[in-house]
Design a protein around this motif. Structure first.
Motif, PDB file in Angstrom:
ATOM      1  N   LYS A  25       0.815  -1.207   0.000  1.00 50.60           N
ATOM      2  CA  LYS A  25       0.000   0.000   0.000  1.00 50.60           C
ATOM      3  C   LYS A  25       0.850   1.258   0.000  1.00 50.60           C
ATOM      4  CE  LYS A  25      -4.012  -2.086   2.295  1.00 50.60           C
ATOM      5  NZ  LYS A  25      -4.833  -2.090   1.081  1.00 50.60           N
ATOM      6  N   SER A  59     -14.187   6.070  -3.550  1.00 50.02           N
ATOM      7  CA  SER A  59     -14.114   4.669  -3.139  1.00 50.02           C
ATOM      8  C   SER A  59     -12.817   4.073  -3.663  1.00 50.02           C
ATOM      9  CB  SER A  59     -15.317   3.884  -3.687  1.00 50.02           C
ATOM     10  OG  SER A  59     -15.364   3.953  -5.098  1.00 50.02           O
ATOM     11  N   LYS A  62      -8.306   5.846  -0.105  1.00 50.01           N
ATOM     12  CA  LYS A  62      -8.394   6.281   1.285  1.00 50.01           C
ATOM     13  C   LYS A  62      -7.797   7.673   1.423  1.00 50.01           C
ATOM     14  CE  LYS A  62      -8.624   5.983   5.854  1.00 50.01           C
ATOM     15  NZ  LYS A  62      -9.902   6.025   6.589  1.00 50.01           N
ATOM     16  N   LEU A  64      -6.158  10.039   3.581  1.00 48.76           N
ATOM     17  CA  LEU A  64      -5.461  10.057   4.871  1.00 48.76           C
ATOM     18  C   LEU A  64      -5.530  11.447   5.502  1.00 48.76           C
ATOM     19  CD1 LEU A  64      -2.297   7.981   3.863  1.00 48.76           C
ATOM     20  CD2 LEU A  64      -4.443   7.165   4.875  1.00 48.76           C
ATOM     21  N   ARG A  80      -4.234   7.270  -0.200  1.00 43.56           N
ATOM     22  CA  ARG A  80      -3.744   5.914  -0.453  1.00 43.56           C
ATOM     23  C   ARG A  80      -4.667   5.298  -1.495  1.00 43.56           C
ATOM     24  NH1 ARG A  80      -4.890   2.395   4.108  1.00 43.56           N
ATOM     25  NH2 ARG A  80      -6.588   1.593   2.823  1.00 43.56           N
ATOM     26  N   ASP A  82      -6.057   2.273  -3.317  1.00 42.07           N
ATOM     27  CA  ASP A  82      -6.153   0.825  -3.125  1.00 42.07           C
ATOM     28  C   ASP A  82      -6.338   0.068  -4.435  1.00 42.07           C
ATOM     29  OD1 ASP A  82      -5.812   1.018  -0.399  1.00 42.07           O
ATOM     30  OD2 ASP A  82      -7.947   1.234   0.011  1.00 42.07           O
TER      31      ASP A  82
END
Length: 228
Positions: A25, A59, A62, A64, A80, A82
């Protein structure tokens, strides 16, 4: 990796060899600067609130951190990613709005410190900065200036030792390194407190030569628009 006004869509489906494998990640964390260019009739508050709403609905990405730079028409995100092909949610919106965008891969400073042999856990730096509305963004750049690799790494280790003493004294801070070779660039987010100002002064008066920039920022999720 830098993306300007013409380039956000190039990120839409980068191969995993660039963005990182699913288990890695940290290879897919990015700092995103979104600048709203001057335009007659632009409602900056409405634009920032629209970015805020769009970011909240992402979606497979993320968020942060998300910040607003007051008086500078700039939003700063730390993301981040995904899934590699989740980028169009954000990039197509930004391209359609005509915003200038700069994307920089980053990873946690705690991971970088461990690479240098410093015993620092992932949660040593604050990863949330909860309940802090008044914040500072600090950027440190460490020029090489003819140093050997060993000397340069030692300079960075000494900086992290100072960081540890500052954090142990109760000063929260989130910190990332930009994913580049040299010079090393570190990014800090910290609340505006007497301890923070003292820590900044301690850093600025350190014996090492480095470039340091400071911006006043606020959390995007606390931004409501309007004049103050």
């Amino acid at each position: 990796m830098f993306v300007t006004l013409l380039g956000p869509l190039a990120l839409s489906c980068l191969p995993l060899s660039v963005l990182g494998v699913p288990e890695d990640k940290d290879a897919r964390m990015y700092k995103v600067n979104i600048t709203l260019p001057l335009k007659e009739g632009r409602d900056e508050n409405a634009d920032v609130l629209e970015i805020k709403t769009t970011v909240a609905g992402l979606s497979d990405m993320k968020v942060l951190f998300s910040f607003m730079v007051p008086g500078n028409s700039m939003v700063i995100l730390v993301l981040r990613v995904d899934k590699a092909c989740s980028w169009p949610q954000l990039t197509s919106f930004l391209a359609r709005k005509g915003y200038a965008v700069k994307v920089t891969p980053v990873y946690y400073c705690s991971d970088f410190a461990r690479e240098l042999g410093i015993n620092m856990t992932r949660d040593f730096y604050d990863t949330s900065l909860e309940n802090d509305e008044d914040l500072l963004l600090g950027k440190e750049i460490f020029p090489v200036k003819g140093l050997t690799t060993a000397q340069y790494n030692e300079k960075l280790r000494q900086m992290f030792v100072r960081d540890i003493s500052i954090l142990n004294a109760g000063q929260p801070s989130a910190s990332f390194r930009t994913l580049a070779n040299l010079p090393v660039e570190l990014i800090y987010f910290a609340p505006v407190t007497p301890t923070a100002i003292e820590a900044m002064a301690k850093t600025l008066h350190a014996p090492d030569n480095f470039e340091f920039e400071i911006l006043r920022i606020q959390k995007l999720d606390t931004y409501t628009g309007g004049c103050k």
